[in-house]
Structures are given as C-alpha cells and as structure tokens.
Design an enzyme around this catalytic site. Structure first.
Site, PDB file in Angstrom:
ATOM      1  N   ASP A  16       0.567  -1.482   0.010  1.00  0.00           N
ATOM      2  CA  ASP A  16      -0.066   0.003   0.151  1.00  0.00           C
ATOM      3  C   ASP A  16       0.886   1.280   0.173  1.00  0.00           C
ATOM      4  O   ASP A  16       0.546   2.241   0.718  1.00  0.00           O
ATOM      5  CB  ASP A  16      -0.801  -0.018   1.170  1.00  0.00           C
ATOM      6  N   ASP A  58      -4.708  -0.822  -1.779  1.00  0.00           N
ATOM      7  CA  ASP A  58      -5.805  -0.599  -1.184  1.00  0.00           C
ATOM      8  C   ASP A  58      -6.804   0.133  -2.112  1.00  0.00           C
ATOM      9  O   ASP A  58      -6.363   1.012  -3.009  1.00  0.00           O
ATOM     10  CB  ASP A  58      -5.965   0.508  -0.030  1.00  0.00           C
ATOM     11  N   HIS A  66     -16.182   1.238   6.190  1.00  0.00           N
ATOM     12  CA  HIS A  66     -14.775   1.485   6.298  1.00  0.00           C
ATOM     13  C   HIS A  66     -14.430   2.930   6.253  1.00  0.00           C
ATOM     14  O   HIS A  66     -13.676   3.592   6.767  1.00  0.00           O
ATOM     15  CB  HIS A  66     -14.148   0.914   5.189  1.00  0.00           C
ATOM     16  N   LYS A 105      -7.326  -4.792  -3.008  1.00  0.00           N
ATOM     17  CA  LYS A 105      -7.939  -5.182  -2.049  1.00  0.00           C
ATOM     18  C   LYS A 105      -9.091  -4.114  -1.758  1.00  0.00           C
ATOM     19  O   LYS A 105      -8.942  -3.042  -1.876  1.00  0.00           O
ATOM     20  CB  LYS A 105      -7.388  -5.749  -0.949  1.00  0.00           C
ATOM     21  N   CYS A 148      -1.787  -2.175   7.859  1.00  0.00           N
ATOM     22  CA  CYS A 148      -1.703  -2.908   6.822  1.00  0.00           C
ATOM     23  C   CYS A 148      -0.506  -4.010   6.573  1.00  0.00           C
ATOM     24  O   CYS A 148      -0.690  -5.231   6.038  1.00  0.00           O
ATOM     25  CB  CYS A 148      -2.077  -2.439   5.247  1.00  0.00           C
TER      26      CYS A 148
HETATM   27 ZN    ZN Z   1      -9.021   1.321   3.271  1.00  0.00          ZN
END
Ligand code: ZN
Length: 200
Positions: A16, A58, A66, A105, A148
């Site tokens: 990420d 992401d 979220h 993701k 993450c």
């Molecule tokens: Zn996120």
C-alpha cells in the site's frame, strides 16, 4: 544466512505505498514518501534476492462503513481514501519499482491484509498466486507498519510463509503503534531485519 534455494523462493511484498497514505494524502502517514524512495532503492539493488516483486494496493469502490459517515474513529472508520482509479489510489511517484504483479483489495469492504487482495490479471488471491510460483519466504515492507503491513505479515505467517519485516522500509502511523506492531509480529514468528541486513 540464506541459501540459493531460499533466495529463489523469496518474494518482496510492497504493501500500500499509495498517495493517500503518504504526505499530502487523505490518510497521510509521515515518512511515507521516504519509505517509497527507500523501497525503490532496495528493489533496484537487490533484484537477485527476489523471485517475485509484488505490490498491494487499497482499492476501494464502495467499502461500506470503512469510510466514516461523520468523524472517523481511526480504528474501524477512516476518511475517504484510495478510491479506485483516483490519484489518491495511485502508487506514490517515488515508488519506481517494476512489479511482477499488483494485487488489489477492499473493493467492497475494509481489507487490511494484502493476503485478502486478488491479483489484477488472474484474480487469484495473493497467497495462491505466490504458492503457484513456489514462493515460501516473504520480505514485507510498506505502509503502515501498524496496520496493513502488520495484517499482511500476520496472515502470511498463518498461511505458512516465512516472514521477514524489513523495519526501515516500513513506517507506522505513530512510532508507538509501529513498535507495538513489531512486537506482535515477533511474537507471531516474524523475523526482523533492515535493508542492510539482507545484503549480509
Ligand atoms: Zn482502506
């Protein structure tokens, strides 16, 4: 000391390193841009170490709660970030790495771990994609150590991969949260190393 065989089966997982998680982004982590540049230097100088180099991102379309409706709590709800196709979701410009694969993701839900991500071309989950290529060992780097990166490393350990966190190629939301994450990872069986250690 790693053998040639180990080396051939190791992958670098870059978690990420996206604009929204770096300075100026909507969910900025201080030190993100510097980590992007350091990962670029590491990957460029160490292509021989890695059979595969993979980036996760992401990549939100509509991830439900979220994204905070009002004030984010920064635990389960967050400012809008990494919306698929936007500049915020793009890799940071200092990340000049040629990736063998990109995994995405979080299209419809929160997703912290890169092991929840699917490879853009094949649709395979990252773990399956790696196993199909005989990868057994992972070096995990990126943003954020406390979130993450931690989730990715824990999932990878659970799936039976050997995991090494390259501590100077990852950055946490705060130093305290990063330290707590590192402690949890060691407890779970991860190795710690620096980019320089890897060359020894
Ligand atoms: Zn996120």
């Amino acid at each position: 000391m790693s053998t040639t065989e180990d080396t051939e089966r190791r992958a670098l997982i870059v978690v990420d390193v996206q604009n929204d998680f770096c300075e100026g982004g909507s969910l900025a982590v201080e030190g993100g841009a510097a980590v992007a540049a350091a990962i670029t230097a590491h990957a460029a100088g160490n292509a021989h170490l890695y059979e595969q180099v993979v980036a996760s991102r992401d990549w939100h379309i509509d991830p439900g709660d979220h994204f905070a409706e009002g004030e984010p709590d920064y635990l389960d709800t967050w400012p809008v970030h990494c919306v698929a196709g936007t500049d915020g979701a793009a890799f940071h410009p200092a990340l000049g790495v040629t990736f063998d694969a990109v995994v995405s993701k979080g299209h419809w839900t929160a997703a912290y771990s890169a092991l929840e991500a699917t490879e853009d071309d094949t649709g395979l989950l990252l773990g399956d994609w790696l196993r199909a290529r005989g990868i057994t060992e992972l070096d995990v780097v990126g943003i954020a150590t406390s979130h993450c990166v931690k989730a990715t490393a824990l999932d990878a350990l659970e799936q039976g991969f050997g995991v090494r966190l390259l501590t100077d190629l990852a950055v946490g939301v705060t130093p305290e949260l990063a330290a707590a994450a590192v402690e949890a990872l060691v407890e779970a069986g991860a190795e710690l190393a620096t980019a320089a250690d890897v060359l020894r």
